[in-house]
Scaffold this active site. Structure first.
Site, PDB file in Angstrom:
ATOM      1  N   HIS A 234       0.422  -1.339  -0.279  1.00 55.41           N
ATOM      2  CA  HIS A 234       0.245   0.089  -0.428  1.00 55.41           C
ATOM      3  C   HIS A 234       1.126   1.008   0.045  1.00 55.41           C
ATOM      4  O   HIS A 234       1.921   0.828   0.827  1.00 55.41           O
ATOM      5  CB  HIS A 234      -1.183  -0.064   1.333  1.00 55.41           C
ATOM      6  CG  HIS A 234      -0.437  -0.181   2.837  1.00 55.41           C
ATOM      7  ND1 HIS A 234      -0.251   1.246   3.369  1.00 55.41           N
ATOM      8  CD2 HIS A 234       0.000  -0.607   3.205  1.00 55.41           C
ATOM      9  CE1 HIS A 234       1.186   0.742   4.527  1.00 55.41           C
ATOM     10  NE2 HIS A 234       0.238   0.004   5.033  1.00 55.41           N
ATOM     11  N   CYS A 251       4.067  -4.480   6.908  1.00 61.28           N
ATOM     12  CA  CYS A 251       3.163  -4.269   5.157  1.00 61.28           C
ATOM     13  C   CYS A 251       4.723  -4.061   4.581  1.00 61.28           C
ATOM     14  O   CYS A 251       5.698  -3.591   4.656  1.00 61.28           O
ATOM     15  CB  CYS A 251       1.827  -3.814   5.293  1.00 61.28           C
ATOM     16  SG  CYS A 251       0.591  -3.830   5.669  1.00 61.28           S
TER      17      CYS A 251
END
Length: 277
Positions: A234, A251
């Site tokens: 992301h 992430c």
């Protein structure tokens, strides 16, 4: 004898007197004049002319100091410019990059550094400026040079050679978007910290969320593409602002918002994700 004494005086001689036994020593000791005046003597040309300097022990001619030359200036690019920017960051004269391009912020930073140290404020990095900066900073490491991304990608993992793959390399900190062995795009990425590492292995995208917000950390995760539990690729505003000075909670962060927006539009649920060293 008087005549001999006069003759000796005119010839620059010293008359030797008889010794204590009355014996006369042979002639006289004659001092022949040389061409070099003694320290107390006046040169033959008179007393008003300049005196020559005593010869130096080094007979080689003295060379003039090497003039400063410009190494890099506005518009130059490359690894050397990236190092210059990394060193300017160390002394708090630059807060952007390194980008590898000698841009306006770099020119301003160099000019400020020069002015503070009494150097000509040209904004160009010359040899004198560079040596002064080297003396005040340390050798930048790989991730100092690529603090804000821009590093080249390593060759892709063999598992990325077929199909539609998000090929993520922890060594070069890059993500390749590949289709059937062809690289469509490449971007810099950031991973989880030591306490929350990004998992390695082969996964697949199972959910996409355009405006996602983390329920665990209450932080925005735009353009999220989940591949392993709560871990996703992301966009990260923190990565865009601080580069590799920070880290994620596991992430895969992307700092280029335009690049990940385009990637998000192309990736489908079910596409393969490979995370490797």
């Amino acid at each position: 004898m008087a005549g001999l004494a006069v003759l000796a005086a005119l010839a620059g001689c010293t008359v030797q007197t008889p010794d204590g036994e009355g014996k006369r020593r042979l002639p006289v000791h004659i001092e022949l004049p040389d061409d070099t005046p003694s320290p107390g003597r006046t040169p033959a040309g008179g007393g008003d002319g300049p005196r020559s300097a005593p010869p130096s022990g080094d007979s080689k001619p003295r060379s003039a100091p090497t003039p400063s030359r410009v190494l890099w200036s506005r518009g130059d690019t490359g690894r050397d410019v990236r190092e210059l920017q990394a060193r300017l960051r160390q002394v708090a004269w630059l807060f952007e990059g390194p980008t590898g391009t000698y841009d306006e912020p770099t020119q301003r930073a160099v000019g400020g550094f020069q002015g503070k140290r009494g150097l000509p404020r040209t904004g160009q990095t010359d040899t004198v400026t560079w040596q002064r900066l080297l003396g005040m900073t340390r050798e930048p490491g790989r991730w100092d040079l690529y603090l804000m991304g821009g590093q080249p990608a390593d060759p892709p993992d063999a598992r990325c050679r077929s199909g539609r793959v998000l090929c993520i390399d922890k060594t070069s900190r890059t993500l390749r978007w590949m289709i059937d062995g062809r690289t469509v795009s490449t971007m810099a990425v950031r991973f989880g910290s030591q306490g929350t590492p990004t998992r390695e292995g082969v996964f697949s995208v199972y959910w996409k969320s355009r405006d996602h917000v983390s329920t665990l950390y209450d932080s925005p995760m735009p353009y999220a593409m989940f591949f392993s539990g709560g871990q996703a690729v992301h966009y990260s505003a923190d990565f865009a602002a601080r580069g590799y000075a920070g880290g994620s909670h596991g992430c895969v962060n992307v700092r280029d918002e335009a690049a990940i927006a385009e990637l998000f539009a192309q990736v489908r649920n079910g596409d393969k994700v490979v995370v490797s060293w």
